[in-house]
Enzyme design. Structure first.
Site, short mmCIF file in Angstrom:
data_model
loop_
_atom_site.label_atom_id
_atom_site.label_comp_id
_atom_site.label_asym_id
_atom_site.label_seq_id
_atom_site.Cartn_x
_atom_site.Cartn_y
_atom_site.Cartn_z
N ASN A 15 0.84 -1.20 0.00
CA ASN A 15 0.00 0.00 0.00
C ASN A 15 0.88 1.25 0.00
O ASN A 15 1.73 1.36 -0.89
CB ASN A 15 -1.09 -0.01 1.09
CG ASN A 15 -0.62 -0.11 2.50
OD1 ASN A 15 0.08 -1.05 2.88
ND2 ASN A 15 -1.02 0.82 3.33
N ASP A 16 0.74 2.16 0.90
CA ASP A 16 1.30 3.51 0.77
C ASP A 16 2.77 3.55 0.33
O ASP A 16 3.61 2.89 0.94
CB ASP A 16 1.21 4.23 2.11
CG ASP A 16 -0.18 4.27 2.69
OD1 ASP A 16 -1.08 3.62 2.15
OD2 ASP A 16 -0.36 4.94 3.71
N TRP A 76 4.37 1.76 9.67
CA TRP A 76 3.45 2.43 8.78
C TRP A 76 4.11 3.62 8.08
O TRP A 76 5.33 3.73 8.07
CB TRP A 76 2.18 2.82 9.54
CG TRP A 76 1.33 1.62 9.90
CD1 TRP A 76 1.68 0.30 9.81
CD2 TRP A 76 0.01 1.63 10.42
NE1 TRP A 76 0.65 -0.51 10.23
CE2 TRP A 76 -0.39 0.28 10.62
CE3 TRP A 76 -0.89 2.64 10.75
CZ2 TRP A 76 -1.65 -0.07 11.11
CZ3 TRP A 76 -2.15 2.31 11.25
CH2 TRP A 76 -2.52 0.97 11.42
N ARG A 132 -0.43 10.00 12.91
CA ARG A 132 0.28 9.11 11.99
C ARG A 132 0.88 9.89 10.82
O ARG A 132 0.54 11.04 10.57
CB ARG A 132 -0.67 8.04 11.44
CG ARG A 132 -1.79 8.56 10.59
CD ARG A 132 -2.77 7.47 10.22
NE ARG A 132 -3.48 7.00 11.39
CZ ARG A 132 -4.72 6.52 11.39
NH1 ARG A 132 -5.39 6.44 10.25
NH2 ARG A 132 -5.31 6.13 12.48
N ASP A 133 1.84 9.25 10.14
CA ASP A 133 2.36 9.68 8.84
C ASP A 133 3.13 11.00 8.90
O ASP A 133 2.69 12.03 8.36
CB ASP A 133 1.23 9.80 7.81
CG ASP A 133 0.33 8.59 7.78
OD1 ASP A 133 0.80 7.49 8.16
OD2 ASP A 133 -0.84 8.72 7.39
N GLU A 193 -4.64 11.87 6.88
CA GLU A 193 -3.49 10.99 6.73
C GLU A 193 -2.52 11.52 5.67
O GLU A 193 -2.88 12.32 4.82
CB GLU A 193 -3.95 9.57 6.33
CG GLU A 193 -4.82 8.90 7.37
CD GLU A 193 -5.08 7.43 7.05
OE1 GLU A 193 -4.84 6.59 7.92
OE2 GLU A 193 -5.53 7.14 5.92
#
Length: 406
Positions: A15-16, A76, A132-133, A193
């Site tokens: 994913n990302d 993540w 996050r992120d 996000e």
């Protein structure tokens, strides 16, 4: 069907995109990855690099969760940190759930192939339900960081940290909220996000991926922001010394298709380059060894008051070579599994899902098995995945160009 020229691992989950950087003559892309299977679980950072953004060399997994560590539940999204004396990345380390995520840092080897143990550099401040992120940037000779967040009152927000000391960030405060002017007109979400901040033709642009718990990945928006004006208090007289506030001016969609999320931006000597995640449209087929892929690299530009994108010229040249393509006339055409079409006008439709359809005007269409990316002249891209073939209808008295890709 498996895509052939979109970046993906041979097997597992992707994913990302993370940690984009140009290093020693190669573009490096890290990405969220489960090497054990095509499901979102036990997230590591995969790693690939390329000289032309099309032919990718797949490297061993960069790193994964450390047992008993701050990222035991998953590594993540995050970014490469520029300007340090050695390679480093920062990312969201998850222990059991997104609610316990911290910002972790890992130091890397000069070739970016080996990475040290995680160390926590920032924790959620009071009032923040989850964060996050991280995204690191420079502002007025200071190293700062944006972190996406959801507040306890349900409001999506961005947090600002001073990252001048890269191993010990200092929390500054909330830099933007979903209930602020202009921001309140964005599509609803409870967590912002993958925040990205870049300058596009002199315009400061914030990119946000909008997340709502319990719902599929939401839209990705660009927001034109004014940092200088927002560096002052509400009365426009008292300067806020702690750091900037992001005052939104206007916004739009980065991609209008149904299968685009969590993009990351990298700045080099050209316009900012963006790569996003293309999730699967339907539940994963257990007979297919990989789930997901990444978009083609896109260059961003500001045109007529909006953010637009086009495929990177290096990648386009690598995919098409010097071939001229063949003319296709009016009527309905089934597009090959790896092809590029230039279409003055028409309609693109999935053979298996008539609702998955797009009216075309002066557009480039890039087909890669079940994946399609459309780049209209002067507009946002459109990214989709189908389960059948892609059909192109060209009106009477018009012709397009079709080129097979190898």
């Amino acid at each position: 069907m498996l895509s052939s020229y979109h970046l993906r691992p041979a097997s597992g989950w992707i994913n990302d995109p993370n940690g984009l950087t140009f290093h020693d003559g190669r573009w490096h892309v890290f990405y969220q990855h489960n090497p054990a299977g095509p499901v979102h679980d036990d997230i590591h950072w995969g790693h690939a690099s390329s000289v032309d953004l099309v032919v990718w060399e797949h490297h061993p997994v960069a790193f994964g969760p450390q047992t008993g560590g701050p990222d035991a539940g998953g590594c993540w999204s995050g970014v490469f940190v520029p300007g340090l004396d050695r390679p480093a990345v920062v990312y969201s380390g998850v222990v059991a759930s997104a609610a316990d995520a911290t910002v972790c840092l890992r130091w890397g080897s000069p070739d970016l192939l080996s990475w040290g143990a995680p160390q926590v550099v920032a924790e959620p401040p009071p009032g923040v339900r989850e964060m996050r992120d991280p995204f690191v940037f420079d502002w007025e000779a200071r190293r700062l960081a944006l972190v996406g967040a959801g507040l306890h009152d349900g409001t999506a927000a961005l947090l600002l940290f001073d990252a001048s000391e890269i191993t010990a960030w200092r929390y500054v405060g909330v830099v933007a909220r979903a209930d602020a002017p202009v921001f309140r007109t964005l599509p609803p979400s409870d967590v912002w996000e993958c925040p990205q901040l870049c300058s596009v033709d002199g315009v400061t642009v914030l990119i946000l991926s909008l997340c709502t718990h319990g719902a599929p990945p939401g839209p990705v928006v660009w927001v034109a922001v004014d940092i200088d004006a927002a560096s002052y208090g509400a009365d426009r007289r008292v300067r806020v010394e702690a750091g900037p506030q992001l005052a939104a001016i206007a916004w739009g969609l980065v991609d209008t298709g149904p299968n685009f999320y969590a993009p990351q931006v990298m700045t080099d000597d050209e316009e900012p380059m963006l790569i996003g995640w293309i999730p699967s449209r339907t539940p994963h087929d257990p007979d297919v060894p990989v789930a997901g892929c990444l978009t083609l690299p896109r260059r961003l530009a500001w045109q007529d008051g909006a953010l637009v994108s086009r495929i990177d010229s290096v990648a386009a040249q690598a995919l098409t070579g010097s071939g001229a393509g063949q003319e296709v006339g009016s009527g309905r055409h089934t597009l090959p599994g790896a092809a590029r079409a230039d279409v003055p006008a028409g309609r693109l439709t999935s053979s298996s899902d008539p609702a998955l359809s797009l009216q075309l005007t002066d557009a480039e269409v890039w087909v890669d098995a079940d994946v399609v990316e459309v780049y209209p002249a002067g507009g946002p891209a459109w990214t989709a995945r189908g389960t059948g073939e892609w059909l192109l209808e060209i009106p009477e008295d018009l012709t397009g160009t079709l080129q097979l890709l190898v």
